[in-house]
Design an enzyme around this catalytic site. Structure first.
Site, PDB file in Angstrom:
ATOM      1  N   ARG A 193       0.849  -1.186   0.000  1.00  0.00           N
ATOM      2  CA  ARG A 193       0.000   0.000   0.000  1.00  0.00           C
ATOM      3  C   ARG A 193       0.887   1.239   0.000  1.00  0.00           C
ATOM      4  O   ARG A 193       1.201   1.791   1.052  1.00  0.00           O
ATOM      5  CB  ARG A 193      -0.920  -0.005   1.228  1.00  0.00           C
ATOM      6  CG  ARG A 193      -1.836  -1.215   1.288  1.00  0.00           C
ATOM      7  CD  ARG A 193      -2.608  -1.242   2.597  1.00  0.00           C
ATOM      8  NE  ARG A 193      -3.468  -2.417   2.693  1.00  0.00           N
ATOM      9  CZ  ARG A 193      -4.193  -2.733   3.764  1.00  0.00           C
ATOM     10  NH1 ARG A 193      -4.141  -1.937   4.840  1.00  0.00           N
ATOM     11  NH2 ARG A 193      -4.944  -3.811   3.783  1.00  0.00           N
ATOM     12  N   ASP A 217       2.151   5.016  -0.304  1.00  0.00           N
ATOM     13  CA  ASP A 217       1.560   6.287   0.117  1.00  0.00           C
ATOM     14  C   ASP A 217       1.395   7.238  -1.058  1.00  0.00           C
ATOM     15  O   ASP A 217       1.897   6.997  -2.158  1.00  0.00           O
ATOM     16  CB  ASP A 217       2.447   6.953   1.175  1.00  0.00           C
ATOM     17  CG  ASP A 217       2.473   6.190   2.485  1.00  0.00           C
ATOM     18  OD1 ASP A 217       1.501   5.469   2.762  1.00  0.00           O
ATOM     19  OD2 ASP A 217       3.469   6.322   3.227  1.00  0.00           O
ATOM     20  N   ARG A 272      10.360   5.886   4.434  1.00  0.00           N
ATOM     21  CA  ARG A 272      10.587   7.331   4.433  1.00  0.00           C
ATOM     22  C   ARG A 272      11.071   7.819   5.801  1.00  0.00           C
ATOM     23  O   ARG A 272      11.895   8.727   5.897  1.00  0.00           O
ATOM     24  CB  ARG A 272       9.321   8.053   3.999  1.00  0.00           C
ATOM     25  CG  ARG A 272       8.989   7.831   2.533  1.00  0.00           C
ATOM     26  CD  ARG A 272       7.569   8.231   2.203  1.00  0.00           C
ATOM     27  NE  ARG A 272       7.340   9.643   2.472  1.00  0.00           N
ATOM     28  CZ  ARG A 272       6.122  10.201   2.466  1.00  0.00           C
ATOM     29  NH1 ARG A 272       5.050   9.453   2.217  1.00  0.00           N
ATOM     30  NH2 ARG A 272       5.984  11.484   2.706  1.00  0.00           N
TER      31      ARG A 272
END
Length: 273
Positions: free
Chosen positions: A50, A52, A200
Site C-alpha cells: 500500500r 503512500d 521514508r
C-alpha cells in the site's frame, strides 16, 4: 475461481497512494475501473503493498479474481494490451499471469525492495523523482547506521502512528546507500514486509545521521527505543520507488495464453531460488 497476477508500474505523483480512498484518485481505483470495464464485471484488485501518496513503483504486483472468464483460456496478452490503452499514461501494465487461487499478491510475497533517491545539488531534471538536499552528508556514517537495521527487529519507531498492524517486527535483509553519479545517491532496502511510512522515516533519520544531528550510536538507540517520537520526520514521497516483489519458487503455472515462459528472466517476474 480463476486468479490472475498483474505486473504494473506507475508514476505516483498524481495519486493519493495505491489503496482506494474517499478523498482522491488512487492507482488501485484506476486499475479496478479499467478491468471492470474490459471484463464486463465488477473487479476487486489486491496489491502487494500500500504505497503512500506520491510514491512510485517500478514494479507493483496485484491480483484479481474471475468466477468464469468470458473465454477460456483468458487471453492475458490481449487484456494487458487493452488495459494499457485504457489506463492513464502514468500507469503501465507489463504482464498478466494466471496463478493458483491460493496465491495472494500481498500475503504470499516473501521479499520487497524499495529504492530511495536523493541528490545534493540543485538539478531541475532530478527533482520530480529524487529528494533534493542542500547540505553535505556523510554517507559513510549513514551506511554504518543503516547496517544496524539488518536482521529481525521491532521497527515501531519508524511506523506511522495509528497503523493497524498486529506486529511491528520485520525481517530486514538489506539496507545500504550507493553512489550513482555526481551528487546523486540511492538507498536500497529489502525486507519481508514494511510498515506504514517506514522507509521514508528510516531515510529521514539516516539523513539526520549524515548531517550530524545523530551519531551512529544514537541511531542505534532510536531503533532500540521503539519510540516514534525519537525518529526524524519522513523524507518526501517523490524519491521513493517500490522496485521489486519476490514470491516463493514454483508457484506460477504455465498455459492459458499467459505469456509465462520457462525462464524467470524472460517472464519479468521474480521468485526466490
Amino acid at each position: 475461481m480463476y486468479r490472475y497476477f498483474i505486473y504494473l508500474s506507475f508514476d505516483g505523483r498524481a495519486y493519493h497512494g495505491w489503496q482506494i480512498q474517499p478523498n482522491g484518485i488512487t492507482v488501485e481505483e484506476a486499475l479496478e475501473k479499467a478491468l471492470s470495464t474490459l471484463l464486463h464485471t465488477p473487479i476487486d484488485v489486491t496489491g502487494a503493498g500500500r504505497t503512500d501518496a506520491g510514491v512510485n513503483a517500478r514494479l507493483m504486483v496485484a491480483h484479481f479474481d474471475l468466477q468464469e472468464p468470458l473465454e477460456l483460456p483468458l487471453d492475458c496478452h490481449q487484456l494487458a494490451y487493452r488495459l494499457n490503452k485504457m489506463l492513464p499514461r502514468d500507469i503501465s501494465v507489463s504482464q498478466i499471469l494466471p496463478v493458483p487461487s491460493d496465491l495472494h499478491a500481498r500475503f504470499s510475497a516473501k521479499r520487497r525492495t524499495y529504492h530511495y533517491y536523493i541528490h545534493t545539488r540543485k538539478d531541475p531534471f532530478r527533482r520530480a523523482y529524487s529528494h533534493e538536499i542542500h547540505y553535505a552528508l556523510d554517507f559513510d556514517q549513514m551506511n554504518a547506521a543503516a547496517q544496524m537495521l539488518v536482521g529481525t527487529r521491532d521497527f515501531q519507531c519508524f511506523c506511522k502512528a495509528g497503523s493497524d498492524v498486529k506486529t511491528t517486527v520485520c525481517d530486514l535483509y538489506e539496507a545500504r546507500w550507493d553512489h550513482l553519479d555526481g551528487e546523486a545517491w540511492c538507498f536500497t532496502i529489502s525486507a519481508n514486509r514494511f510498515l506504514r511510512n517506514m522507509v521514508r522515516s528510516i531515510v529521514g533519520t539516516l539523513v539526520d545521521v549524515g548531517r550530524g544531528r545523530y551519531t551512529v550510536g544514537q541511531f542505534r538507540d532510536i531503533v532500540a527505543s521503539r519510540d516514534l517520537s525519537r525518529s526524524s520526520a519522513g523524507a518526501p514521497a517523490q524519491g521513493l520507488f517500490l522496485s521489486d516483489v519476490v514470491y516463493p519458487p514454483g508457484v506460477f503455472r504455465r498455459g492459458g495464453g499467459s505469456g509465462l515462459f520457462d525462464g524467470n528472466e524472460k517472464s519479468g517476474m521474480r521468485w526466490d531460488k
